[in-house]
Scaffold this motif. Structure first.
Motif, PDB file in Angstrom:
ATOM      1  N   PRO A  61       0.798  -1.189  -0.098  1.00 57.69           N
ATOM      2  CA  PRO A  61       0.054   0.031   0.108  1.00 57.69           C
ATOM      3  C   PRO A  61       0.849   1.067   0.023  1.00 57.69           C
ATOM      4  O   PRO A  61       0.242   2.218  -0.447  1.00 57.69           O
ATOM      5  N   GLY A  62       2.029   1.251   0.641  1.00 60.57           N
ATOM      6  CA  GLY A  62       3.034   2.431   0.525  1.00 60.57           C
ATOM      7  C   GLY A  62       3.289   2.631  -0.900  1.00 60.57           C
ATOM      8  O   GLY A  62       3.327   3.880  -1.194  1.00 60.57           O
ATOM      9  N   TYR A  64       1.728   1.929  -3.607  1.00 57.12           N
ATOM     10  CA  TYR A  64       0.358   2.440  -4.286  1.00 57.12           C
ATOM     11  C   TYR A  64       0.261   3.882  -4.001  1.00 57.12           C
ATOM     12  O   TYR A  64      -0.024   4.852  -4.753  1.00 57.12           O
ATOM     13  N   GLY A  65       0.439   4.239  -2.812  1.00 53.10           N
ATOM     14  CA  GLY A  65       0.119   5.444  -2.432  1.00 53.10           C
ATOM     15  C   GLY A  65       1.107   6.782  -2.493  1.00 53.10           C
ATOM     16  O   GLY A  65       0.622   7.818  -2.851  1.00 53.10           O
ATOM     17  N   LEU A  78      -8.610   4.838  -0.660  1.00 50.93           N
ATOM     18  CA  LEU A  78      -8.355   4.863   0.783  1.00 50.93           C
ATOM     19  C   LEU A  78      -9.523   4.309   1.401  1.00 50.93           C
ATOM     20  O   LEU A  78      -9.512   3.800   2.429  1.00 50.93           O
ATOM     21  N   GLY A  81     -10.099   0.992   2.254  1.00 54.79           N
ATOM     22  CA  GLY A  81      -9.151   0.046   3.031  1.00 54.79           C
ATOM     23  C   GLY A  81      -9.669  -0.644   4.051  1.00 54.79           C
ATOM     24  O   GLY A  81      -9.297  -2.037   4.362  1.00 54.79           O
ATOM     25  N   ARG A  88      -3.632  -4.317   6.001  1.00 51.85           N
ATOM     26  CA  ARG A  88      -2.542  -3.391   5.353  1.00 51.85           C
ATOM     27  C   ARG A  88      -2.894  -2.122   5.577  1.00 51.85           C
ATOM     28  O   ARG A  88      -1.986  -1.251   4.935  1.00 51.85           O
ATOM     29  N   ASP A  91      -0.087  -0.250   7.011  1.00 54.01           N
ATOM     30  CA  ASP A  91       1.066  -0.054   6.222  1.00 54.01           C
ATOM     31  C   ASP A  91       0.788   1.262   5.395  1.00 54.01           C
ATOM     32  O   ASP A  91       1.871   2.091   5.043  1.00 54.01           O
ATOM     33  N   ALA A  92      -0.232   1.409   4.850  1.00 55.06           N
ATOM     34  CA  ALA A  92      -0.603   2.305   3.886  1.00 55.06           C
ATOM     35  C   ALA A  92      -0.554   3.865   4.729  1.00 55.06           C
ATOM     36  O   ALA A  92       0.025   4.701   4.275  1.00 55.06           O
ATOM     37  N   GLU A  93      -1.061   3.802   5.956  1.00 55.15           N
ATOM     38  CA  GLU A  93      -1.049   5.141   6.816  1.00 55.15           C
ATOM     39  C   GLU A  93       0.344   5.733   7.109  1.00 55.15           C
ATOM     40  O   GLU A  93       0.733   6.763   6.749  1.00 55.15           O
TER      41      GLU A  93
END
Length: 110
Positions: A61-62, A64-65, A78, A81, A88, A91-93
């Motif tokens: 997700p990182g 992707y972001g 988002l 999510g 995950r 992880d994205a946050e």
């Protein structure tokens, strides 16, 4: 084909015991729900990783972001999510927090 958590564990163990055929690895690796550790186990040959990226699969997700598509699209994805990839979201946050701080800083109105 529907695969759940235990199924992925079985696939992982089977591939460790006797590597799956290349096409099977490819077909599983491009699935969005393929665990990252299993995808890594399938190999890191540049051609394989390139084809996985071409299929739209990113490292996480990182990635992707921070490197994929316009921010407007990311903001649409988002909120999903919590439902689509709850394990995950953290992880994205974590990946997006520094980017947001860098671009928006303390300006809440932004």
């Amino acid at each position: 084909m529907v695969l759940g958590g235990r199924d992925w564990q079985t696939v992982t163990a089977a591939d460790r015991e006797r590597p799956l055929p290349r096409y099977a690895r490819w077909a599983l690796a491009v699935r969005q729900d393929c665990p990252p550790a299993l995808r890594a186990q399938f190999g890191s040959h540049p051609k394989f990783t390139h084809r996985v990226r071409q299929a739209g699969v990113l490292a996480g997700p990182g990635a992707y972001g921070t490197a994929h598509g316009p921010a407007a699209q990311l903001l649409k994805v988002l909120p999903l999510g919590q439902v689509m990839f709850p394990a995950r979201v953290r992880d994205a946050e974590d990946a997006l927090r520094p980017v947001v701080r860098e671009h928006l800083g303390d300006r809440e109105e932004a």
